[in-house]
Design an enzyme around this catalytic site. Structure first.
Site, PDB file in Angstrom:
ATOM      1  N   ARG A 240       0.808  -1.531   0.259  1.00 55.78           N
ATOM      2  CA  ARG A 240       0.008   0.263   0.435  1.00 55.78           C
ATOM      3  C   ARG A 240       0.071   1.086  -0.155  1.00 55.78           C
ATOM      4  O   ARG A 240       0.333   2.457  -0.512  1.00 55.78           O
ATOM      5  CB  ARG A 240      -1.041   0.171   1.099  1.00 55.78           C
ATOM      6  CG  ARG A 240      -1.911  -0.993   1.347  1.00 55.78           C
ATOM      7  CD  ARG A 240      -2.598  -1.278   2.618  1.00 55.78           C
ATOM      8  NE  ARG A 240      -1.985  -2.071   3.395  1.00 55.78           N
ATOM      9  CZ  ARG A 240      -2.622  -2.847   4.247  1.00 55.78           C
ATOM     10  NH1 ARG A 240      -3.597  -1.644   5.413  1.00 55.78           N
ATOM     11  NH2 ARG A 240      -1.256  -3.215   5.911  1.00 55.78           N
TER      12      ARG A 240
ATOM     13  N   ASP B 266      14.704  -1.571  -0.379  1.00 53.54           N
ATOM     14  CA  ASP B 266      15.557  -1.431   1.010  1.00 53.54           C
ATOM     15  C   ASP B 266      16.454  -2.492   0.849  1.00 53.54           C
ATOM     16  O   ASP B 266      17.183  -2.852  -0.141  1.00 53.54           O
ATOM     17  CB  ASP B 266      14.407  -1.519   1.908  1.00 53.54           C
ATOM     18  CG  ASP B 266      15.260  -1.545   3.248  1.00 53.54           C
ATOM     19  OD1 ASP B 266      16.661  -1.200   2.690  1.00 53.54           O
ATOM     20  OD2 ASP B 266      15.147  -1.928   4.398  1.00 53.54           O
TER      21      ASP B 266
HETATM   22  P1  5GP Z   1      12.764  -4.940   0.954  1.00 48.27           P
HETATM   23  O1  5GP Z   1      13.273  -4.957   2.404  1.00 48.27           O
HETATM   24  O2  5GP Z   1      12.114  -6.271   0.389  1.00 48.27           O
HETATM   25  O3  5GP Z   1      13.868  -3.894  -0.773  1.00 48.27           O
HETATM   26  O4  5GP Z   1      11.951  -3.457   1.303  1.00 48.27           O
HETATM   27  C1  5GP Z   1      11.088  -3.775   1.321  1.00 48.27           C
HETATM   28  C2  5GP Z   1       9.018  -2.715   1.853  1.00 48.27           C
HETATM   29  O5  5GP Z   1      10.177  -2.314   3.125  1.00 48.27           O
HETATM   30  C3  5GP Z   1       9.506  -1.923   1.670  1.00 48.27           C
HETATM   31  O6  5GP Z   1       8.437  -1.805  -0.070  1.00 48.27           O
HETATM   32  C4  5GP Z   1       9.166  -1.066   2.500  1.00 48.27           C
HETATM   33  O7  5GP Z   1       7.355  -1.186   1.949  1.00 48.27           O
HETATM   34  C5  5GP Z   1       9.164  -1.383   3.407  1.00 48.27           C
HETATM   35  N1  5GP Z   1      10.220  -0.345   3.663  1.00 48.27           N
HETATM   36  C6  5GP Z   1      11.413  -0.802   3.412  1.00 48.27           C
HETATM   37  N2  5GP Z   1      12.535   0.371   3.986  1.00 48.27           N
HETATM   38  C7  5GP Z   1      11.474   1.199   4.595  1.00 48.27           C
HETATM   39  C8  5GP Z   1      10.789   2.703   5.318  1.00 48.27           C
HETATM   40  O8  5GP Z   1      11.974   3.149   6.114  1.00 48.27           O
HETATM   41  N3  5GP Z   1       9.356   3.306   5.837  1.00 48.27           N
HETATM   42  C9  5GP Z   1       8.607   1.881   5.429  1.00 48.27           C
HETATM   43  N4  5GP Z   1       7.574   2.910   6.104  1.00 48.27           N
HETATM   44  N5  5GP Z   1       8.112   1.029   5.045  1.00 48.27           N
HETATM   45  C10 5GP Z   1       9.815   0.966   4.786  1.00 48.27           C
END
Ligand code: 5GP
Ligand code: MG
Length: 188
Positions: free
Chosen positions: A52, A113
């Protein structure tokens, strides 16, 4: 470096340090829309919102795309639960409704991330035979990247931090705040 001049008080003593104001965000989103429009203008294209967190980014971006043959679709991924650290497992909670075979797919994601979510999504999308797949992120967060993913376009690149606002939540809070803020939680 946190900007002490622009602090918003959140819930339960949380402090939100504003990193990007609404006008700064709009400037970057508009620039991205111009680049995407010139690249995909004459071709069938599907913009995919990753629910979302990307909801406001997606709605601001797609309304500025000058791509006549543009369709919109939505996928749901979940990896965080109520924590600030990724759980290391990505669940697909909603999949595409449209057939994207032979269309250019523009993935619109809030934050990349570790890269695990986008790698999971791209691998599954490749099975749907799109003509091309382009990854657009609101924030490219680089410090914890463990999966190689190419972020084709990013509004902002940061090393580390936990961000809320403009669709990004912490335990479902702060999504509706208009800017992007670094979250400083109160000692509990
Ligand atoms: P991934 O680690 O798989 O790249 O990221 C997973 C998800 O974690 C991202 O799509 C995002 O929705 C959430 N995410 C990563 N970093 C942050 C952050 O700093 N703040 C928030 N609210 N969500 C995050
Ligand atoms: Mg996300």
């Amino acid at each position: 470096m946190l900007n002490a001049d622009r602090i918003v008080h959140g819930l339960d003593g949380d402090l939100l340090h504003e990193l990007y104001s609404p006008p700064e965000i709009q400037k970057r989103v508009s620039a991205m829309a111009r680049e995407l429009s010139s690249r995909f203008r004459g071709e069938p294209t599907v913009a995919v919102c990753v629910l979302r967190g990307a909801v406001f980014f997606f709605s601001d971006l797609v309304r500025q795309l000058q791509i006549p043959d543009l369709k919109l679709d939505f996928v749901g991924l979940s990896s965080y639960g109520a924590e600030q650290e990724s759980s290391g497992r990505v669940d697909v909670t909603r999949w595409l409704s449209l057939d994207v075979a032979d269309a250019n797919v523009i993935i619109v994601e809030d934050i990349v991330d570790t890269g695990l979510s986008m790698r999971t999504l791209m691998e599954r999308l490749n099975g749907a035979s799109p003509r091309s797949c382009t990854l657009c992120a609101l924030i490219d967060k680089t410090a914890h990247r463990t999966c190689k993913v190419d972020v084709d376009y990013a509004c902002f690149r940061v090393s580390d931090g936990f961000f809320v606002g403009y669709g990004l939540d912490f335990a479902q809070k702060y999504r509706h705040f208009p800017g992007i803020y670094e979250l400083e939680r109160s000692e509990q």
